[in-house]
Design a protein around this motif. Structure first.
Motif, PDB file in Angstrom:
ATOM      1  N   ALA A  80      64.528  52.145 140.299  1.00 25.79           N
ATOM      2  CA  ALA A  80      64.432  53.451 139.649  1.00 25.79           C
ATOM      3  C   ALA A  80      63.093  54.119 139.962  1.00 25.79           C
ATOM      4  CB  ALA A  80      64.606  53.294 138.140  1.00 25.79           C
ATOM      5  N   THR A  81      62.044  53.329 140.045  1.00 28.36           N
ATOM      6  CA  THR A  81      60.719  53.883 140.321  1.00 28.36           C
ATOM      7  C   THR A  81      60.661  54.463 141.737  1.00 28.36           C
ATOM      8  OG1 THR A  81      59.752  52.275 138.791  1.00 28.36           O
ATOM      9  CG2 THR A  81      58.242  53.382 140.277  1.00 28.36           C
ATOM     10  N   SER A  82      61.253  53.754 142.688  1.00 28.64           N
ATOM     11  CA  SER A  82      61.318  54.296 144.050  1.00 28.64           C
ATOM     12  C   SER A  82      62.142  55.579 144.082  1.00 28.64           C
ATOM     13  CB  SER A  82      61.940  53.273 145.007  1.00 28.64           C
ATOM     14  OG  SER A  82      61.102  52.155 145.166  1.00 28.64           O
ATOM     15  N   LYS A  83      63.265  55.563 143.375  1.00 29.25           N
ATOM     16  CA  LYS A  83      64.114  56.770 143.337  1.00 29.25           C
ATOM     17  C   LYS A  83      63.348  57.955 142.760  1.00 29.25           C
ATOM     18  CE  LYS A  83      68.834  55.040 143.201  1.00 29.25           C
ATOM     19  NZ  LYS A  83      70.062  54.910 142.416  1.00 29.25           N
ATOM     20  N   GLU A 133      72.733  69.662 145.713  1.00 30.56           N
ATOM     21  CA  GLU A 133      71.379  69.258 146.113  1.00 30.56           C
ATOM     22  C   GLU A 133      70.456  69.138 144.895  1.00 30.56           C
ATOM     23  OE1 GLU A 133      70.900  71.110 150.599  1.00 30.56           O
ATOM     24  OE2 GLU A 133      71.049  72.513 148.923  1.00 30.56           O
ATOM     25  N   LEU A 134      70.609  70.093 143.972  1.00 27.64           N
ATOM     26  CA  LEU A 134      69.781  70.074 142.770  1.00 27.64           C
ATOM     27  C   LEU A 134      70.083  68.823 141.939  1.00 27.64           C
ATOM     28  CD1 LEU A 134      67.610  71.788 141.485  1.00 27.64           C
ATOM     29  CD2 LEU A 134      69.362  73.021 140.209  1.00 27.64           C
ATOM     30  N   GLU A 135      71.365  68.475 141.845  1.00 31.13           N
ATOM     31  CA  GLU A 135      71.733  67.260 141.100  1.00 31.13           C
ATOM     32  C   GLU A 135      71.170  66.021 141.765  1.00 31.13           C
ATOM     33  OE1 GLU A 135      75.494  68.555 138.486  1.00 31.13           O
ATOM     34  OE2 GLU A 135      75.458  66.583 139.455  1.00 31.13           O
ATOM     35  N   ASN A 136      71.197  66.003 143.073  1.00 28.79           N
ATOM     36  CA  ASN A 136      70.640  64.868 143.805  1.00 28.79           C
ATOM     37  C   ASN A 136      69.141  64.721 143.527  1.00 28.79           C
ATOM     38  OD1 ASN A 136      70.675  62.668 145.637  1.00 28.79           O
ATOM     39  ND2 ASN A 136      69.853  64.005 147.239  1.00 28.79           N
ATOM     40  N   ILE A 137      68.444  65.858 143.499  1.00 26.69           N
ATOM     41  CA  ILE A 137      67.010  65.825 143.166  1.00 26.69           C
ATOM     42  C   ILE A 137      66.810  65.191 141.794  1.00 26.69           C
ATOM     43  CG2 ILE A 137      65.000  67.262 142.569  1.00 26.69           C
ATOM     44  CD1 ILE A 137      66.000  69.319 144.646  1.00 26.69           C
ATOM     45  N   HIS A 138      67.570  65.680 140.818  1.00 31.80           N
ATOM     46  CA  HIS A 138      67.294  65.273 139.442  1.00 31.80           C
ATOM     47  C   HIS A 138      67.845  63.905 139.088  1.00 31.80           C
ATOM     48  CE1 HIS A 138      65.151  68.812 138.765  1.00 31.80           C
ATOM     49  NE2 HIS A 138      66.173  69.612 138.935  1.00 31.80           N
ATOM     50  N   ARG A 139      68.928  63.504 139.744  1.00 33.62           N
ATOM     51  CA  ARG A 139      69.413  62.133 139.537  1.00 33.62           C
ATOM     52  C   ARG A 139      68.339  61.149 139.970  1.00 33.62           C
ATOM     53  NH1 ARG A 139      74.225  62.050 137.521  1.00 33.62           N
ATOM     54  NH2 ARG A 139      75.870  63.422 138.267  1.00 33.62           N
ATOM     55  N   ASN A 140      67.570  61.522 140.977  1.00 33.21           N
ATOM     56  CA  ASN A 140      66.471  60.673 141.427  1.00 33.21           C
ATOM     57  C   ASN A 140      65.217  60.888 140.587  1.00 33.21           C
ATOM     58  OD1 ASN A 140      67.131  59.127 144.076  1.00 33.21           O
ATOM     59  ND2 ASN A 140      68.071  61.119 144.357  1.00 33.21           N
ATOM     60  N   LYS A 141      64.811  62.144 140.459  1.00 29.13           N
ATOM     61  CA  LYS A 141      63.492  62.442 139.888  1.00 29.13           C
ATOM     62  C   LYS A 141      63.365  62.044 138.414  1.00 29.13           C
ATOM     63  CE  LYS A 141      60.182  66.148 139.280  1.00 29.13           C
ATOM     64  NZ  LYS A 141      60.104  67.545 138.849  1.00 29.13           N
ATOM     65  N   GLY A 170      66.557  61.322 136.364  1.00 27.74           N
ATOM     66  CA  GLY A 170      67.736  60.563 135.953  1.00 27.74           C
ATOM     67  C   GLY A 170      67.593  59.065 136.155  1.00 27.74           C
ATOM     68  N   ALA A 171      66.981  58.678 137.265  1.00 24.62           N
ATOM     69  CA  ALA A 171      66.898  57.249 137.594  1.00 24.62           C
ATOM     70  C   ALA A 171      66.138  56.473 136.528  1.00 24.62           C
ATOM     71  CB  ALA A 171      66.231  57.068 138.957  1.00 24.62           C
ATOM     72  N   LEU A 172      65.034  57.013 136.070  1.00 25.22           N
ATOM     73  CA  LEU A 172      64.214  56.297 135.090  1.00 25.22           C
ATOM     74  C   LEU A 172      64.879  56.300 133.704  1.00 25.22           C
ATOM     75  CD1 LEU A 172      61.613  54.868 135.801  1.00 25.22           C
ATOM     76  CD2 LEU A 172      60.333  56.733 134.786  1.00 25.22           C
ATOM     77  N   ILE A 173      65.548  57.397 133.385  1.00 25.36           N
ATOM     78  CA  ILE A 173      66.276  57.453 132.101  1.00 25.36           C
ATOM     79  C   ILE A 173      67.435  56.457 132.123  1.00 25.36           C
ATOM     80  CG2 ILE A 173      67.832  58.950 130.773  1.00 25.36           C
ATOM     81  CD1 ILE A 173      65.772  61.197 131.176  1.00 25.36           C
ATOM     82  N   SER A 174      68.155  56.406 133.216  1.00 26.72           N
ATOM     83  CA  SER A 174      69.223  55.408 133.353  1.00 26.72           C
ATOM     84  C   SER A 174      68.658  53.990 133.285  1.00 26.72           C
ATOM     85  CB  SER A 174      69.956  55.576 134.683  1.00 26.72           C
ATOM     86  OG  SER A 174      70.812  56.683 134.636  1.00 26.72           O
ATOM     87  N   ALA A 175      67.507  53.799 133.919  1.00 25.28           N
ATOM     88  CA  ALA A 175      66.898  52.461 133.940  1.00 25.28           C
ATOM     89  C   ALA A 175      66.545  51.997 132.534  1.00 25.28           C
ATOM     90  CB  ALA A 175      65.659  52.462 134.831  1.00 25.28           C
ATOM     91  N   ALA A 176      66.084  52.932 131.689  1.00 24.81           N
ATOM     92  CA  ALA A 176      65.736  52.578 130.306  1.00 24.81           C
ATOM     93  C   ALA A 176      66.954  51.995 129.598  1.00 24.81           C
ATOM     94  CB  ALA A 176      65.217  53.806 129.559  1.00 24.81           C
ATOM     95  N   ILE A 177      68.086  52.609 129.859  1.00 22.92           N
ATOM     96  CA  ILE A 177      69.342  52.154 129.238  1.00 22.92           C
ATOM     97  C   ILE A 177      69.799  50.836 129.873  1.00 22.92           C
ATOM     98  CG2 ILE A 177      71.779  52.753 128.947  1.00 22.92           C
ATOM     99  CD1 ILE A 177      70.629  55.788 129.095  1.00 22.92           C
TER     100      ILE A 177
END
Lengths: 302, 302
Positions: free
Chosen positions: B156-159, B179-187, B189-196
């Motif tokens: 998630a940190t790399s993402k 493209e915007l979703e791809n940015i935010h899923r990484n920027k 979203g990844a860390l929020i998902s990781a918390a869960i």
């Protein structure tokens, strides 16, 4: 050049070729958008001595039939961490270095923002590699071993940053030998020790006498490496070093030659090497690879 | 303010108090030289919504008798990563922000070099905490679970860094919604998902249906969070946000309101929240805590 140096240089060349290939394989396994991708490859693939991976491999060579995939991942991970630290060290707000390994530094080639992010992502990529199945052919390595590798790497990486702060704080100040050793045990020693210990926990279990002996070896060789670095900054020229020589004196950095004079510093480097070799006695002829690298580090000119 | 908002705000306040205490306990367990220590505490302890730790706790609440030490470590680790990213994001070579959480940003208070190193060390400290026995009272958590937490965090940190690069690349350009979703899923979203997911792997094993449901929830809530962030950047003022409002428009950032208009963006945020709530149906009343936080995130004003 003595034949001993020839042999040890050859040992390092082998390790260099091996790690170069593994670093590339590891990098290619990641999906990184440009221009970050270019900056990450630049930071990692330019070369360098690859001392930490070489120590990792040579430690694993203490015991035949090692699960080598876990050692290869450790070598890649530790080099990623080293390369992240160089990319950040070279930034204008830090050492403001323009030249590294004879090439433009990462921020010169890719801009400050991208160089910053390249360092950042190399850190998390190191932990990704360590926790991956990269290079695995046989069964997965047991989780407790991988976990230990991660703990060693994380702790050493934090120590490295602490060492950088201590180093910056010491600029222009008189520090004692104890203070200087504390700086370097953190700044460079921790990561060098980690390279050895990450391989060590893969091949020896916790009750083995080998672990404390390797810890002893790591501490001595780590400090010796830094003393030698300080000496080379004075006696080598920019071309041989691949980075700006004489930089330590320019910024009035605390170094061993500055503290004790060049001759004493050289004697101290040899003393530390003797300590390192003594720690290897325990392993007798099994330590052939570690011995070669130790010799190389003592004789290196860059 | 509706009573529902009151309840969910209260839920977050509890989580905030808990994480504030745990972050301090974790920081105090490290030995960090000044001025780095001050910068690290500044970066971590200034506050913030603590959404990621709250999601971590609320996920763990899905199952009683959880080994809570591993969840508390995960919450601290993920917040360390978040704080490192903010310290680096605010640097002059990145967003050049002077204000964060109503206070001077890390580099304004401590200088660029120290802020850079504070972000750097927070990343390795996150992995140190995860691999430590901090908060343990009972037996150690099994290594495979900790290893999974580390893998999730590292990926998630790399993402997140990849997302930052994609975001920088998109400035001043027209991007599609994909493209915007791809940015935010990484920027973000990844860390929020990781918390869960870091809490999820602690309480559910890999074959449990709960894991994909929580992944679905994480994706929706992560994206919803970002859409809401974009909206608040426009409609909230600097004082309420604790950071400079209107910044996105200044630098011509790609945002949901810019892409689809404010009304449509608000409708999209609600749609994503509905998706998140639907994923929680699987857990019925066990998801009470996750439900409260989801409600809070939809209603938040800062």
């Amino acid at each position: 050049m003595s034949s001993l140096t020839d042999v040890s240089t050859h040992a390092l060349t082998e390790a260099q070729q091996r790690i170069q290939q593994d670093l590339l394989t590891a990098l290619d396994a990641f999906s990184i958008p440009e221009p970050l991708k270019g900056a990450v490859y630049h930071a990692v693939m330019l070369g360098g001595k690859r001392v930490r991976p070489a120590l990792c491999y040579a430690t694993a060579a203490l015991k035949p039939n090692t699960n080598f995939a876990a050692v290869r991942r450790a070598a890649v991970a530790i080099e990623f961490i080293h390369c992240y630290s160089l990319a950040h060290d070279d930034l204008p707000c830090m050492d403001n270095d323009l030249l590294r390994r004879g090439q433009p530094t990462c921020h010169v080639a890719f801009g400050e923002d991208t160089a910053l992010l390249a360092g950042d992502i190399l850190q998390s990529m190191a932990f990704e590699v360590l926790g991956s199945r990269l290079f695995d052919q046989g069964p997965a390595v047991e989780a407790p071993i991988i976990l230990k590798q991660m703990q060693i790497l994380a702790t050493a990486t934090s120590k490295m940053v602490n060492g950088q702060v201590l180093d910056l704080q010491a600029e222009g100040k008189h520090v004692s030998q104890d203070e200087l050793e504390n700086i370097h045990r953190n700044k460079t020693g921790a990561l060098i020790s980690a390279a050895i210990m990450m391989a060590a926990v893969t091949i020896f279990n916790g009750t083995d006498q080998a672990i404390p002996k390797l810890r002893e070896f790591g501490l001595a060789i780590g400090l010796a490496f830094q003393v030698q670095d300080d000496i080379l900054d004075i006696i080598a020229d920019t071309e041989a070093l691949g980075k700006t020589a004489g930089k330590d004196q320019q910024v009035d950095k605390s170094t061993y030659p500055a503290l004790m004079g060049l001759d004493q510093a050289q004697a101290y480097a040899e003393e530390l090497h003797a300590q390192a070799l003594q720690a290897l006695d325990y392993f007798a002829e099994d330590a052939a690879e570690l011995l070669k690298i130790t010799q190389f580090l003592l004789k290196r000119q860059s």
